[in-house]
Scaffold this motif. Structure first.
Motif, PDB file in Angstrom:
ATOM      1  N   ASN A  47      -4.695   5.070  11.420  1.00  0.00           N
ATOM      2  CA  ASN A  47      -5.801   5.168  10.461  1.00  0.00           C
ATOM      3  C   ASN A  47      -7.011   5.835  11.110  1.00  0.00           C
ATOM      4  N   LEU A  48      -7.813   6.444  10.272  1.00  0.00           N
ATOM      5  CA  LEU A  48      -9.056   7.059  10.719  1.00  0.00           C
ATOM      6  C   LEU A  48     -10.175   6.032  10.704  1.00  0.00           C
ATOM      7  N   ALA A  83       0.855  -1.182   0.000  1.00  0.00           N
ATOM      8  CA  ALA A  83       0.000   0.000   0.000  1.00  0.00           C
ATOM      9  C   ALA A  83       0.897   1.240   0.000  1.00  0.00           C
ATOM     10  N   PRO A  84       0.603   2.228  -0.836  1.00  0.00           N
ATOM     11  CA  PRO A  84       1.464   3.416  -0.940  1.00  0.00           C
ATOM     12  C   PRO A  84       1.203   4.418   0.183  1.00  0.00           C
ATOM     13  N   GLU A 123      -7.474  -2.202   1.389  1.00  0.00           N
ATOM     14  CA  GLU A 123      -8.057  -2.246   0.053  1.00  0.00           C
ATOM     15  C   GLU A 123      -7.436  -1.152  -0.806  1.00  0.00           C
ATOM     16  N   SER A 124      -7.085  -1.504  -2.030  1.00  0.00           N
ATOM     17  CA  SER A 124      -6.449  -0.563  -2.940  1.00  0.00           C
ATOM     18  C   SER A 124      -7.360   0.643  -3.198  1.00  0.00           C
ATOM     19  N   CYS A 130      -5.077  11.563   5.077  1.00  0.00           N
ATOM     20  CA  CYS A 130      -6.376  11.275   5.690  1.00  0.00           C
ATOM     21  C   CYS A 130      -7.518  11.402   4.690  1.00  0.00           C
ATOM     22  N   LYS A 131      -7.343  12.180   3.656  1.00  0.00           N
ATOM     23  CA  LYS A 131      -8.360  12.313   2.613  1.00  0.00           C
ATOM     24  C   LYS A 131      -8.292  11.183   1.593  1.00  0.00           C
ATOM     25  N   ASN A 132      -7.082  10.712   1.307  1.00  0.00           N
ATOM     26  CA  ASN A 132      -6.904   9.800   0.176  1.00  0.00           C
ATOM     27  C   ASN A 132      -6.708   8.345   0.558  1.00  0.00           C
ATOM     28  N   GLN A 133      -5.895   8.063   1.569  1.00  0.00           N
ATOM     29  CA  GLN A 133      -5.679   6.669   1.980  1.00  0.00           C
ATOM     30  C   GLN A 133      -6.417   6.310   3.272  1.00  0.00           C
TER      31      GLN A 133
END
Length: 351
Positions: free
Chosen positions: A252-253, A17-18, A231-232, A42-45
């Motif tokens: 993680n959120l 995972a990037p 998940e990608s 936090c918006k993207n991953q």
């Protein structure tokens, strides 16, 4: 006891995972670039690595997590019948022991998991309802570690509040305390430490933990072995490995932050699978987690400038409006309090 740093190395050539790596020391120094990276992650991953190696606070958390790793080994070595005496009651209590073999409704194949855990509540440690609260909910083996458990709890909460404050600033909300006011330490909440133990049996069809999203505010994970997948973000239903980094926490959120921001911030789906390649020979996986959850009396709805927004989901890399919520209302349409919502989600998810 096994030193967590003695685990076999993470195997190469797995799809990773990037995740963004963010410096705790730069965040504390009000580095604007680092704060911008935090919001973007936090918006993207919905996940990121937090480098804790260069701050005293971070060094303390890393040391304490290693000590709790050893406590986990001791607790899970107890006989099953002993651990079962402290089993949490689904729909009644979120705290205590959960055995392996739970079926989550989020797993379409209804496979039982292979992870057992102890949830140790923040309120039980700091604000017990009676003198025997700890004795009735948890094995006596935790007693010598109570100072450690309490210190780790308060340190994790401070770290989470730092991150929430920075997110409020980056989102340019009306107050820097918008999110922290929903997660006050001295108010009743579902905050807890989770000590986990996963045993993988070769050739079985079990997952450590089936796919799910966390349903709190922020999760702080200390993990020394593989097994975690996300998940990608580019290929739904495809999974990417999270490689543990020495000296880093995985942050993680949860769904609460998705609700509070009406979908702007991401709560990512993740799961735990059998250990990869050479790590599977160890057969056992331990992790130490701290969950920050909104205070029980908080209403589960969008806040501040997000309150009148349409609810959004990510479609093909862009946010699109949709109808409906995140299961944050009752059957009559009333918005739930966080306390009500946590119980509802725990029942749905099987723990």
């Amino acid at each position: 006891m096994t030193n967590p740093s003695s685990n076999p190395p993470f195997p190469p050539n797995l799809p990773l995972a990037p995740l963004t790596t963010i410096s705790h020391s730069k965040l504390l120094s009000n580095d604007s670039i680092e704060s911008s990276k935090l919001l973007s992650a936090c918006k993207n991953q919905g996940f990121f690595h937090l480098d804790l190696r260069t701050t005293p606070q971070g060094a303390t958390l890393l040391s304490q997590s290693s000590q709790l790793y050893n406590l986990a080994q001791s607790l899970f070595a107890l006989p099953l019948e002993t651990k079962q005496q402290f089993a949490l009651q689904k729909g009644v209590s979120l705290f205590g022991y959960k055995p392996a073999g739970t079926v989550k409704t989020t797993d379409p194949s209804h496979r039982p998991d292979s992870t057992e855990f102890f949830n140790i509540g923040k309120d039980d440690l700091f604000f017990p309802t009676s003198p025997d609260t700890l004795a009735t909910k948890y094995p006596s083996e935790i007693t010598p570690s109570l100072p450690l458990l309490k210190s780790f709890t308060s340190n994790c909460h401070v770290l989470a509040m730092e991150l929430l404050t920075l997110l409020a600033q980056e989102l340019q909300l009306s107050s820097d305390t918008i999110f922290t006011d929903l997660n006050k330490f001295d108010q009743t909440s579902g905050d807890h430490i989770r000590l986990t133990h996963t045993i993988h049996t070769p050739n079985d069809n079990k997952l450590g933990l089936p796919s799910h999203t966390d349903f709190g505010t922020i999760t702080i994970l200390f993990n020394w072995q593989g097994g975690l997948q996300i998940e990608s973000t580019t290929a739904p239903n495809q999974w990417e490995w999270v490689k543990p980094l020495p000296g880093h926490a995985i942050i993680n959120l949860g769904d609460a932050m998705k609700i509070f921001t009406n979908g702007l911030l991401k709560s990512a789906k993740h799961r735990v699978v059998p250990l990869p390649d050479n790590q599977e020979k160890a057969m056992e996986r331990y992790s130490v987690v701290y969950f920050v959850r909104p205070n029980d009396n908080v209403m589960m709805k969008a806040v501040d400038k997000f309150e009148n927004d349409e609810i959004r989901v990510r479609v093909a890399g862009k946010f699109e409006p949709v109808l409906g919520g995140e299961g944050n209302s009752s059957s009559t349409g009333e918005v739930l309090t966080a306390g009500e919502w946590m119980v509802q989600r725990a029942v749905q998810l099987g723990n």
